[in-house]
Scaffold this motif. Structure first.
Motif, PDB file in Angstrom:
ATOM      1  N   GLY A 126       1.557  -1.329   7.669  1.00  0.00           N
ATOM      2  CA  GLY A 126       1.907  -0.024   7.111  1.00  0.00           C
ATOM      3  C   GLY A 126       2.524   0.927   8.110  1.00  0.00           C
ATOM      4  N   ASP A 152      -1.320  -7.138   1.728  1.00  0.00           N
ATOM      5  CA  ASP A 152      -0.523  -5.917   1.655  1.00  0.00           C
ATOM      6  C   ASP A 152       0.969  -6.185   1.817  1.00  0.00           C
ATOM      7  OD1 ASP A 152      -2.927  -4.528   1.475  1.00  0.00           O
ATOM      8  OD2 ASP A 152      -3.054  -4.264   3.652  1.00  0.00           O
ATOM      9  N   LYS A 170       7.038   8.624   7.012  1.00  0.00           N
ATOM     10  CA  LYS A 170       6.830   7.232   7.407  1.00  0.00           C
ATOM     11  C   LYS A 170       8.163   6.578   7.771  1.00  0.00           C
ATOM     12  CE  LYS A 170       2.900   6.817   4.224  1.00  0.00           C
ATOM     13  NZ  LYS A 170       1.864   6.752   5.274  1.00  0.00           N
ATOM     14  N   LYS A 206       0.836  -1.209   0.000  1.00  0.00           N
ATOM     15  CA  LYS A 206       0.000   0.000   0.000  1.00  0.00           C
ATOM     16  C   LYS A 206       0.866   1.252   0.000  1.00  0.00           C
ATOM     17  CE  LYS A 206      -4.496  -1.261   1.940  1.00  0.00           C
ATOM     18  NZ  LYS A 206      -5.446  -1.015   3.065  1.00  0.00           N
ATOM     19  N   ILE A 207       1.916   1.253   0.826  1.00  0.00           N
ATOM     20  CA  ILE A 207       2.807   2.416   0.861  1.00  0.00           C
ATOM     21  C   ILE A 207       3.455   2.613  -0.495  1.00  0.00           C
ATOM     22  CG2 ILE A 207       4.976   3.302   1.817  1.00  0.00           C
ATOM     23  CD1 ILE A 207       4.191   2.134   4.506  1.00  0.00           C
ATOM     24  N   TYR A 208       3.907   1.523  -1.096  1.00  0.00           N
ATOM     25  CA  TYR A 208       4.533   1.615  -2.421  1.00  0.00           C
ATOM     26  C   TYR A 208       3.551   2.175  -3.449  1.00  0.00           C
ATOM     27  CZ  TYR A 208       9.294  -0.214  -2.150  1.00  0.00           C
ATOM     28  OH  TYR A 208      10.636  -0.355  -1.922  1.00  0.00           O
ATOM     29  N   ALA A 209       2.306   1.715  -3.392  1.00  0.00           N
ATOM     30  CA  ALA A 209       1.301   2.203  -4.342  1.00  0.00           C
ATOM     31  C   ALA A 209       0.990   3.670  -4.103  1.00  0.00           C
ATOM     32  CB  ALA A 209       0.035   1.358  -4.235  1.00  0.00           C
ATOM     33  N   ASP A 210       0.834   4.047  -2.836  1.00  0.00           N
ATOM     34  CA  ASP A 210       0.489   5.437  -2.499  1.00  0.00           C
ATOM     35  C   ASP A 210       1.579   6.411  -2.937  1.00  0.00           C
ATOM     36  OD1 ASP A 210      -1.867   4.554  -1.401  1.00  0.00           O
ATOM     37  OD2 ASP A 210      -1.174   4.677   0.690  1.00  0.00           O
ATOM     38  N   LEU A 211       2.847   5.980  -2.833  1.00  0.00           N
ATOM     39  CA  LEU A 211       3.965   6.873  -3.163  1.00  0.00           C
ATOM     40  C   LEU A 211       4.473   6.672  -4.586  1.00  0.00           C
ATOM     41  CD1 LEU A 211       6.012   6.758   0.189  1.00  0.00           C
ATOM     42  CD2 LEU A 211       4.328   8.448  -0.549  1.00  0.00           C
TER      43      LEU A 211
END
Length: 424
Positions: free
Chosen positions: A258, A283, A175, A147-152
């Motif tokens: 996350g 995730d 983060k 999720k972090i990879y997708a968001d950024l």
């Protein structure tokens, strides 16, 4: 009358022998506390007890790291070891002096089911098989939060510089870039140990030369990089604030939920998330620790731990019978169903259709020739006992990478001399 009496006596003896063969037995087991191990033993002992109602199990937990190593060695030396115990394969297995301390399993009826790659890491110097695989082969690399990879808008890195660039963007976003968990000191070693695929790609003879005392970490630039990576990430402020006290369970929680974007770890951590944070399992992603060349991107792999029987076990034959069933296709597929966290090393053992994302991320490395290399401890018997303390010092900034590599070279010298290796 004498003939009748003799027949009755013979029948009575046969009945007694049959009863003795299946007398109630409690098999004692010493195992680590990893949730994956707990889940395996729960499933396996229940299934076996259904086949053999005369067998019950008493499972005792032991700590990990050097404390667990010392417990295993002490109990073996004092004759107080359980009937079956779980322990590392590879170099640490050889340090147990297996020919003297462990039962020979070569004659088990299912021994042929074990893949040759695993047999090699539980074979005593006399060529005899002394251990049975317990769990899947593992990758050593980096878990990441998808999720972090997708968001950024980040992509999975293929080089170390790309990994650092990703970590800088994650830190800039407020983060935790890399979870570290020095409350369990053994977890501090991953940046060094999981880098061996990259070492091997640059210096293919390193393991052989290292064993023969012709190569050192401090004087081999490719080998020293693992220590340098740890120093670099610590100085960059990528770690969680409580990294000195946090433990393995915390690291897996952080990357799965996350709280952190990365956690360097072995893939057995997938089982921890499956048990404790199942909703977050989709995730959780995984990639190999990157090196300098994207074209040579590959995975350092660990053989599973093994189950062993002490040579002087109280219930020696029943313990060996249980291990014989353990290496059957039936038992292997029960483990694979319980924790589908990687490839198993029993022939024809199949993973279930639905596997976690992190396992899907790992399997392509195994499916392509040349994209995996065993960790150094499976190619060389030389492994110093103080590495986890040394890497803690590097990660916390107490010791430089260069000093750490030189100190570890001194540490392994003690181990090599204890093993009686030539050239040391």
């Amino acid at each position: 009358m004498r003939m009748i009496a003799a027949k009755i006596l013979t029948a009575s003896i046969a009945s007694l022998l049959a009863g003795a063969a299946h007398a109630d037995v409690t098999l004692t087991i010493l195992a680590d506390t990893n949730p994956e191990s707990v889940a395996f033993f729960d499933a396996l002992t229940k299934a076996y007890a259904e086949k053999r109602p005369d067998i019950t199990f008493d499972i005792e937990s032991r700590p990990g790291g050097s404390e667990g190593d010392n417990m295993v060695k002490t109990r073996l030396a004092t004759g107080e070891m359980a009937d079956i115990f779980q322990y590392n394969s590879g170099s640490l297995f050889q340090a147990l002096k297996p020919q003297q301390t462990l039962a020979d399993l070569s004659g088990l009826s299912n021994a042929g089911h074990i893949q040759e790659s695993f047999k090699a890491v539980v074979t005593a110097p006399d060529g005899s098989l002394r251990g049975a695989p317990f769990g899947p082969a593992m990758g050593g690399g980096i878990f990441y939060n998808r999720k972090i990879y997708a968001d950024l808008g980040l992509e999975v890195p293929k080089t170390w510089s790309e990994f650092i660039a990703n970590s800088e963007k994650i830190k800039a976003a407020g983060k935790v870039a890399i979870a570290q968990t020095y409350g369990d000191t053994w977890t501090s070693q991953l940046f060094v140990l999981a880098d061996f695929y990259n070492v091997n790609a640059v210096v293919p003879n390193f393991a052989k030369d290292y064993t023969e005392n012709r190569a050192k970490y401090a004087t081999t630039p490719a080998a020293a990089k693992g220590f340098e990576h740890l120093e670099q990430t610590g100085k960059a402020g990528f770690f969680n604030a409580d990294f000195g006290a946090a433990k393995f369970d915390d690291g897996m929680r952080m990357v799965a939920t996350g709280e952190a974007a990365h956690y360097p770890m072995l893939t057995f951590g997938i089982g921890n998330v499956a048990q404790n944070f199942a909703a977050n399992l989709p995730d959780l992603g995984f990639f190999a620790q990157p090196g300098d060349d994207a074209a040579k991107n590959g995975l350092t792999i660990w053989m599973p731990s093994a189950l062993y029987v002490p040579a002087d076990a109280e219930n020696l034959e029943e313990a060996k019978t249980f291990l014989d069933w353990m290496i059957s296709k039936e038992a292997c597929e029960l483990m694979a169903k319980t924790v589908p966290s990687g490839p198993y090393l029993i022939k024809d053992c199949q993973l279930p259709a639905n596997i976690p994302q992190a396992v899907s991320d790992m399997l392509p490395y195994f499916e392509t020739d040349g994209r995996t290399a065993p960790a150094l401890e499976f190619l060389s018997p030389v492994k110093g006992p103080a590495l986890e303390q040394i890497t803690v010092e590097v990660g916390t900034g107490i010791r430089s990478a260069a000093d750490a590599a030189a100190l570890y070279d001194q540490d392994v010298e003690k181990q090599a001399k204890q093993l009686g290796l030539p050239n040391w």
